[in-house]
Write an enzyme that holds these catalytic residues in place. Structure first.
Site, PDB file in Angstrom:
ATOM      1  N   CYS A   1      -6.452   0.463   4.294  1.00 49.79           N
ATOM      2  CA  CYS A   1      -6.785  -0.904   4.716  1.00 49.79           C
ATOM      3  C   CYS A   1      -6.477  -1.051   6.215  1.00 49.79           C
ATOM      4  CB  CYS A   1      -5.999  -1.922   3.888  1.00 49.79           C
ATOM      5  SG  CYS A   1      -4.238  -2.029   4.302  1.00 49.79           S
TER       6      CYS A   1
ATOM      7  N   CYS B   1      -2.776  -0.626   7.188  1.00 51.99           N
ATOM      8  CA  CYS B   1      -2.317   0.762   7.113  1.00 51.99           C
ATOM      9  C   CYS B   1      -2.924   1.601   8.237  1.00 51.99           C
ATOM     10  CB  CYS B   1      -2.646   1.357   5.749  1.00 51.99           C
ATOM     11  SG  CYS B   1      -1.623   0.649   4.443  1.00 51.99           S
TER      12      CYS B   1
ATOM     13  N   GLU C   1       0.405   3.951   1.632  1.00 53.46           N
ATOM     14  CA  GLU C   1       0.598   4.484   2.980  1.00 53.46           C
ATOM     15  C   GLU C   1       1.830   3.860   3.636  1.00 53.46           C
ATOM     16  OE1 GLU C   1      -2.181   3.181   1.741  1.00 53.46           O
ATOM     17  OE2 GLU C   1      -3.969   4.145   2.530  1.00 53.46           O
TER      18      GLU C   1
ATOM     19  N   CYS D   1       0.828  -1.202   0.000  1.00 51.21           N
ATOM     20  CA  CYS D   1       0.000   0.000   0.000  1.00 51.21           C
ATOM     21  C   CYS D   1       0.865   1.256   0.000  1.00 51.21           C
ATOM     22  CB  CYS D   1      -0.898   0.024   1.225  1.00 51.21           C
ATOM     23  SG  CYS D   1      -2.064  -1.348   1.296  1.00 51.21           S
TER      24      CYS D   1
HETATM   25 ZN   LIG Z   1      -2.987  -0.608   3.242  1.00 46.04          ZN
END
Ligand SMILES: [Zn+2]
Length: 89
Positions: free
Chosen positions: A48, A51, A9, A7
């Site tokens: 998510c 994250c 992030e 991700c």
């Molecule tokens: Zn994530």
């Protein structure tokens, strides 16, 4: 999402350095359909679960921009992770 995907992030937190906290003021992730997509096709993506936990660990009190009812809103990361696991260290 492919299993080997990472991700944005997590990449951003890694780029900032993982040794200090309180580094994140506000974060937003967006998704675009690609080079052929129109700018109006860009959408805010809610982080998510992994994250959310990373952000709360490395940016306690940080703001996260998410989309609610089709509009971007700013919320505190803690509100996205109720009853968070605490290791006690
Ligand atoms: Zn994530």
């Amino acid at each position: 999402m492919a299993r080997i995907a990472l991700c944005a992030e997590a990449v951003a937190i890694g780029e900032m350095g993982s040794r200090s906290r309180d580094m994140v003021d506000t974060i937003v992730a967006v998704i675009s359909p690609g080079e052929d997509g129109a700018p109006q096709d860009v959408h805010v993506v809610s982080p998510c679960g992994m994250c959310r936990e990373l952000l709360s660990d490395y940016g306690p009190g940080a703001s996260v921009i998410i989309e609610r009812d089709g509009r971007p809103v700013r919320v505190k990361v803690e509100s996205l992770l109720p009853d968070k696991f605490e290791s006690g260290d």
